[in-house]
Motif scaffolding. Structure first.
Motif, PDB file in Angstrom:
ATOM      1  N   THR A 124     -20.185 -16.913 -30.599  1.00  0.00           N
ATOM      2  CA  THR A 124     -20.985 -15.750 -30.253  1.00  0.00           C
ATOM      3  C   THR A 124     -20.187 -14.463 -30.271  1.00  0.00           C
ATOM      4  O   THR A 124     -20.757 -13.383 -30.357  1.00  0.00           O
ATOM      5  CB  THR A 124     -21.541 -15.950 -28.839  1.00  0.00           C
ATOM      6  N   GLY A 125     -18.885 -14.565 -30.217  1.00  0.00           N
ATOM      7  CA  GLY A 125     -18.027 -13.390 -30.291  1.00  0.00           C
ATOM      8  C   GLY A 125     -18.135 -12.474 -29.093  1.00  0.00           C
ATOM      9  O   GLY A 125     -18.801 -12.787 -28.111  1.00  0.00           O
ATOM     10  N   LYS A 126     -17.465 -11.385 -29.185  1.00  0.00           N
ATOM     11  CA  LYS A 126     -17.459 -10.361 -28.132  1.00  0.00           C
ATOM     12  C   LYS A 126     -17.043 -10.912 -26.767  1.00  0.00           C
ATOM     13  O   LYS A 126     -16.346 -11.926 -26.675  1.00  0.00           O
ATOM     14  CB  LYS A 126     -18.829  -9.689 -28.044  1.00  0.00           C
ATOM     15  N   ASP A 127     -17.512 -10.276 -25.737  1.00  0.00           N
ATOM     16  CA  ASP A 127     -17.085 -10.629 -24.371  1.00  0.00           C
ATOM     17  C   ASP A 127     -17.878 -11.803 -23.800  1.00  0.00           C
ATOM     18  O   ASP A 127     -18.792 -12.320 -24.435  1.00  0.00           O
ATOM     19  CB  ASP A 127     -17.270  -9.407 -23.473  1.00  0.00           C
ATOM     20  N   HIS A 128     -17.536 -12.189 -22.599  1.00  0.00           N
ATOM     21  CA  HIS A 128     -18.175 -13.325 -21.952  1.00  0.00           C
ATOM     22  C   HIS A 128     -19.662 -13.083 -21.706  1.00  0.00           C
ATOM     23  O   HIS A 128     -20.466 -13.994 -21.858  1.00  0.00           O
ATOM     24  CB  HIS A 128     -17.486 -13.608 -20.610  1.00  0.00           C
ATOM     25  N   GLU A 129     -20.029 -11.891 -21.297  1.00  0.00           N
ATOM     26  CA  GLU A 129     -21.451 -11.616 -21.013  1.00  0.00           C
ATOM     27  C   GLU A 129     -22.286 -11.834 -22.260  1.00  0.00           C
ATOM     28  O   GLU A 129     -23.323 -12.507 -22.231  1.00  0.00           O
ATOM     29  CB  GLU A 129     -21.634 -10.174 -20.525  1.00  0.00           C
ATOM     30  N   HIS A 130     -21.822 -11.246 -23.338  1.00  0.00           N
ATOM     31  CA  HIS A 130     -22.532 -11.403 -24.600  1.00  0.00           C
ATOM     32  C   HIS A 130     -22.605 -12.869 -24.992  1.00  0.00           C
ATOM     33  O   HIS A 130     -23.659 -13.372 -25.385  1.00  0.00           O
ATOM     34  CB  HIS A 130     -21.802 -10.605 -25.687  1.00  0.00           C
ATOM     35  N   ALA A 131     -21.487 -13.554 -24.862  1.00  0.00           N
ATOM     36  CA  ALA A 131     -21.417 -14.972 -25.239  1.00  0.00           C
ATOM     37  C   ALA A 131     -22.429 -15.793 -24.451  1.00  0.00           C
ATOM     38  O   ALA A 131     -23.138 -16.639 -25.007  1.00  0.00           O
ATOM     39  CB  ALA A 131     -20.016 -15.502 -25.016  1.00  0.00           C
ATOM     40  N   ARG A 132     -22.513 -15.533 -23.153  1.00  0.00           N
ATOM     41  CA  ARG A 132     -23.436 -16.320 -22.321  1.00  0.00           C
ATOM     42  C   ARG A 132     -24.887 -16.043 -22.682  1.00  0.00           C
ATOM     43  O   ARG A 132     -25.713 -16.957 -22.713  1.00  0.00           O
ATOM     44  CB  ARG A 132     -23.191 -16.006 -20.845  1.00  0.00           C
ATOM     45  N   ALA A 133     -25.190 -14.779 -22.940  1.00  0.00           N
ATOM     46  CA  ALA A 133     -26.564 -14.425 -23.302  1.00  0.00           C
ATOM     47  C   ALA A 133     -26.957 -15.105 -24.612  1.00  0.00           C
ATOM     48  O   ALA A 133     -28.055 -15.655 -24.742  1.00  0.00           O
ATOM     49  CB  ALA A 133     -26.701 -12.910 -23.412  1.00  0.00           C
ATOM     50  N   VAL A 134     -26.046 -15.099 -25.565  1.00  0.00           N
ATOM     51  CA  VAL A 134     -26.347 -15.713 -26.863  1.00  0.00           C
ATOM     52  C   VAL A 134     -26.442 -17.231 -26.727  1.00  0.00           C
ATOM     53  O   VAL A 134     -27.342 -17.860 -27.284  1.00  0.00           O
ATOM     54  CB  VAL A 134     -25.275 -15.335 -27.915  1.00  0.00           C
TER      55      VAL A 134
END
Lengths: 169, 169
Positions: A124-134
């Motif tokens: 999912t790339g990017k930071d952890h928040e983005h990763a979790r959302a994806v």
DNA sequence: GTCTATATTGTGATAGAC
DNA sequence: GTCTATCACAATATAGAC
């Protein structure tokens, strides 16, 4: 897991996986499993502590397999996401055990779960928040598809492409 | 639904809901339910066809409640999404029965499911593809949170905001 | 390392007396 | 509309013989 034990222990693992894949987690009982091995259920306890040990084994295996499927896919996020869907829909029961059911953390090898988490961030790339959302989106798509909650006429291929597009921002 | 039946039938519904909410779907057995009503399990069958009828009742109720919670939220997509999370985490067992478990469609009032679908599109806006992808994300977030699959130190408030941002495109 | 026998507990559902 | 008694299963697990 599974490989460091005796031959019967190994067969227990193999047959538990076969049973899970063909009939689902609810059918993975000590009796059904023993039937497949052509022994009686009580005999299993000479090789295994109990049912939890078997389920934990499957979780560890599932995590590893999932990781390899994702790693084998093309490097693009689109390919990774589609590999996620493919693995999940091709192994729906194993998916449920490894990526939806609460993990039996006490019985899992150290660091295994972190490995998946790392892998998902890689997808999912990017930071952890983005990763979790994806991750949540991918999991939600799979889970709702397996549960049959989308309308019959829904074009899920399209839905996935749209989701991937949404995630690429 | 619940309201068109006799008083005992009504109590069955009320207690089945209470039992579901306090102990989960697996604990919703005819025996446990009868205990709560201070009658014996076989007596339930004078009021109800079987367990499925009760589960279908809960699904219908859950769908209605969910719909109202979403409708009551502020019109913004952000508020709708947060209402989704709130309802799900405040009613985790009811959420599972109504929005994750396969619906007992034969036993549900006509049009009820379409109502939720419509509602979800209302939350998520745009076309069906977009709506389904966003719904999957919301469902995935909730499902993974309930299953305890996010790391303990994850800031889920942040994750939700990020998800909402992602959906607003 | 297998077996039989058993304990314990759980499930949904039915028959028939009252 | 309640009850008791029962059926027909299913589950995990243990004891102890062989």
């Amino acid at each position: 897991m599974a490989n460091t034990y005796g031959p019967t222990r190994e067969r227990i693992f193999v047959e538990s996986l076969a049973l899970l894949e063909s009939k689902g987690l609810a059918s993975l009982s000590m009796r059904n499993l023993a039937d497949r091995l052509h022994i009686k259920a009580p005999s299993l306890y000479k090789h295994v502590e109990g049912r939890d040990e078997i389920v934990a084994d499957l979780q560890a295996y599932g995590i590893t397999q999932f990781g390899q499927a994702i790693a084998a896919a093309n490097k693009s996020k689109r390919a990774k996401a589609l590999a996620y869907r493919r693995w999940a829909t091709e192994n729906p029961h194993l998916y449920e055990v490894t990526l939806r059911t609460p993990l039996l953390r006490d019985r899992l090898p150290e660091g295994l779960e972190d490995g998946v988490t790392q892998m998902i961030i890689e997808i999912t790339g990017k930071d952890h928040e983005h990763a979790r959302a994806v991750w949540a989106m991918l999991h939600g798509l799979v889970d709702l598809e397996i549960a049959g909650r989308f309308p019959e006429n829904a074009d899920l291929d399209k839905t996935w492409l749209r989701a991937i597009q949404m995630a690429s921002q």
